[in-house]
Design an enzyme around this catalytic site. Structure first.
Site, short mmCIF file in Angstrom:
data_model
loop_
_atom_site.label_atom_id
_atom_site.label_comp_id
_atom_site.label_asym_id
_atom_site.label_seq_id
_atom_site.Cartn_x
_atom_site.Cartn_y
_atom_site.Cartn_z
N SER A 13 65.45 48.30 44.77
CA SER A 13 64.51 49.13 44.00
C SER A 13 64.80 50.61 44.19
O SER A 13 64.02 51.46 43.78
CB SER A 13 63.06 48.80 44.39
OG SER A 13 62.87 48.99 45.77
N GLU A 93 64.72 51.84 55.91
CA GLU A 93 64.67 50.48 56.47
C GLU A 93 63.48 50.30 57.42
O GLU A 93 63.60 49.64 58.46
CB GLU A 93 65.99 50.14 57.21
CG GLU A 93 67.26 50.38 56.40
CD GLU A 93 67.58 49.25 55.42
OE1 GLU A 93 66.75 48.32 55.26
OE2 GLU A 93 68.65 49.31 54.80
#
Ligand SMILES: [Zn+2]
Length: 200
Positions: A13, A93
Site C-alpha cells: 500500500s 515496519e
C-alpha cells in the site's frame, strides 16, 4: 503536545514510499528527522526500501528488548550536539515492534514532544493483528489508512501468503528466511474465497 500517528495498510500500500515522502517534506523545510525500524526485519537490513525503487538508510534500528525511547534519546542528543534538534521520528515496519516499544513511541510523542509517525501492516496472513500493530491501533492518537486495491477492485484489507501460485493458511507469523513466500493484498471477499471460508 505532539502526537503518535499510525499509518497502516495492507502489503503493497506504499507505506515506505509515504514514509520517505514525509521525511522529505520535513527536510525540505530545513527540519531534521530520524528514521528507524525494528531490527527483526531482515530484508534490506538497515534500509527503508520503497517499491518505487527509492532506498534510504535508517538512523537507528530498534532491537528486540531494546527501549525505543532510550535509543531515540541517544540519537537526539547526538543531533543536538551537532547543532540541530529533531523535528520528527519516522518508524517503518512498526508491526514488528514489541507492544511496550510502542508505548515508548507514545512517550516520545507525549513526554518528549516529538511527533512520531509509525508505518506498518495491520494484520498478518491469518488476519490477526501483529503485536506492534495491535498496540498502535489501541493507543495512537491518529490512525490513517493507506489504501490499496485487491485484484477484484475492492479495497484490500488482508495479506494472503502464497508459496508459488498456492495460498497457504498455516505457518509462522513471520516467514522464516529461505522460504520463498510472496504476499498478495486481498479484500475480505477474495480472502474468504481463497481460505475456504476460514478467517484466522
Ligand atoms: Zn477482492
Amino acid at each position: 503536545m505532539a502526537k503518535l500517528y499510525f499509518r497502516y495498510g495492507a502489503m503493497n500500500s506504499g507505506k515506505s514510499t509515504a514514509l520517505l515522502q514525509a521525511a522529505y517534506n520535513y527536510e525540505e523545510r530545513g527540519q531534521r528527522v530520524l528514521l528507524a525500524k525494528p531490527a527483526i526485519d531482515t530484508k534490506g537490513a538497515s534500509q527503508i526500501e520503497s517499491r518505487l525503487g527509492m532506498t534510504r538508510e535508517v538512523d537507528f534500528l530498534i532491537a528486540a528488548g531494546q527501549s525505543a525511547r532510550e535509543v531515540f534519546g541517544q540519537e537526539r542528543t547526538k543531533a543536538r550536539e551537532g547543532g540541530s534538534d529533531i523535528a520528527c521520528l519516522l518508524v517503518d515496519e512498526a508491526q514488528f515492534l514489541e507492544p511496550w516499544q510502542v508505548d515508548d513511541l507514545f512517550r516520545i510523542a507525549v513526554e518528549d514532544d516529538i511527533p512520531v509517525l509509525a508505518y506498518g501492516i495491520r494484520n498478518d496472513f491469518l488476519t490477526h493483528a501483529f503485536p506492534g500493530s495491535g498496540r498502535l491501533l489501541a493507543i495512537a492518537h491518529t490512525l490513517e489508512e493507506l489504501k490499496t486495491i485487491c485484484r477484484c477492485g475492492r479495497k484490500a484489507v488482508f495479506n494472503g501468503r502464497r508459496i508459488g501460485d498456492r495460498f497457504v493458511f498455516d505457518g509462522d507469523q513471520v516467514a522464516i528466511d529461505g522460504v520463498a513466500v510472496a504476499y498478495e493484498s486481498l479484500c475480505g471477499h477474495c480472502y474468504l474465497q481463497e481460505s475456504g471460508g476460514r478467517l484466522g
